[in-house]
Structure formats: structure tokens, C-alpha cells
Design an enzyme around this catalytic site. Sequence first.
Site, short mmCIF file in Angstrom:
data_model
loop_
_atom_site.label_atom_id
_atom_site.label_comp_id
_atom_site.label_asym_id
_atom_site.label_seq_id
_atom_site.Cartn_x
_atom_site.Cartn_y
_atom_site.Cartn_z
N CYS A 1 0.84 -1.21 0.00
CA CYS A 1 0.00 0.00 0.00
C CYS A 1 0.88 1.26 0.00
O CYS A 1 1.58 1.51 -0.97
CB CYS A 1 -1.00 -0.04 1.16
SG CYS A 1 -2.36 1.15 0.96
N HIS B 1 -3.74 -4.98 0.10
CA HIS B 1 -3.27 -5.49 1.39
C HIS B 1 -3.35 -7.02 1.41
O HIS B 1 -4.42 -7.58 1.64
CB HIS B 1 -4.13 -4.92 2.52
CG HIS B 1 -3.91 -3.48 2.78
ND1 HIS B 1 -2.93 -3.02 3.63
CD2 HIS B 1 -4.51 -2.37 2.28
CE1 HIS B 1 -2.95 -1.70 3.66
NE2 HIS B 1 -3.90 -1.28 2.84
N GLU C 1 -2.41 -8.96 3.71
CA GLU C 1 -2.77 -9.39 5.06
C GLU C 1 -4.27 -9.29 5.32
O GLU C 1 -4.76 -9.81 6.32
CB GLU C 1 -1.98 -8.59 6.10
CG GLU C 1 -2.45 -7.18 6.34
CD GLU C 1 -2.02 -6.17 5.28
OE1 GLU C 1 -2.31 -4.98 5.46
OE2 GLU C 1 -1.40 -6.57 4.26
#
Length: 200
Positions: A79, A182, A184
Site C-alpha cells: 500500500c 493489502h 494481510e
Amino acid sequence: MVAIVDYGVGNLHSVRKAFAYIGQKAEITSDADVIRNADHVLLPGVGAFYDARMRLKETGMEEAVREAVISGKPTLGICLGMQLLFENSLENGDHKGLGLLQGSVVPFTGQLKVPHMGWNSLTFHGGSPLFRGLKDGDHVYFVHSYHVPFLNEAGFMGATADYGVPFVAAIQKENLFATQFHPEKSGEVGLTMLKNFAAI
């Protein structure tokens, strides 16, 4: 060990937890020497471009990240961490990035709501090892108002997505990897990418 670079931005702990989930040791650090001694380096981020760049520079971590990339160490920007790797950003002015990747970070314009927030599909290019086991159309999670335009460069390695315009969703240059989305927060698809990164 993966060094997660702590330069005063958000989203650090969710990245560490994702690595813990896949059994990969990761440490959040603002110590340049820890970054230098890590096997992998990760530059995460949710925040303002200029403030993040200044924090990296003032703490000496910018030089440690540069050294990691130049030495051939696998390095991943996520990001804001991806945007910092480029030459400049037009977020609240025109600010220089690290210049490790060519291109500029520009705002989204047009009719679609900004920020671009939510799930979007990817198109993969060039067979990056970061995407081993994944396929075109897999979805990942984005939260961003600025992007790097996709210019259809020959030999482009990474992934693209579309939000009114095509843009760089991920990019690889040798040992340097970056994702605008992202991993994650992207379920099994994202965890697969993190596993692939740790295995490089």
C-alpha cells in the site's frame, strides 16, 4: 526473519499476525540494524506519503531499506509502502519517493468513489514468484486514493487491476516486490502471497 519496518504508520500488527498465522517469524522494528540483519524486509503502510518518507529518512531506516534492496534481499512494499518505492507522489503536493521503481503516484479522478475501497480482481503479468499458485480473477482488498498508472510497459512483471482506469496493483523488479492492495487483509489469496514472499 521478516523485518516489518515501523516508521510511524498503521497496519503493522495485522501484517505481523498474518505472518504468524502462516508460521513465519516476523518482527516489527524501527532499528536500522535489525532491518540490515533480517532475511526479508517488508515496508507496510497506511498513512500520508510525505510524513512517512520524512520519518524513514530521519530515523536512518530509509538507508537500511535501500541497502536491503541493493544487496538483493527480498523486499516487499504494501500500500503506502509500495507508493514510497516510486519516484514521486502527487499526494498533497509533489513529493519525492525512494526512486527504487520508475513511475509516479497520482490521484484517482473520474466518476468512481474515492478512496477505492474493497475487493477487486487481479490480472497477472510476467509470472512473478509472488503469485505462484494464484490465477487471473483472484480477488484482493484495496484501500487507497492514489495509484500508479499502468502504461503497458514491455516486460511488466506483477499485476494490474481496474478502477475506472487500469493501474498497477503489484510490481516486481528483481528482488523488489510491491502490492497496492493489502495481502494481510485478502484472505487465502493474500496469505498465499505472503507464503510465497517468505519462501523467496
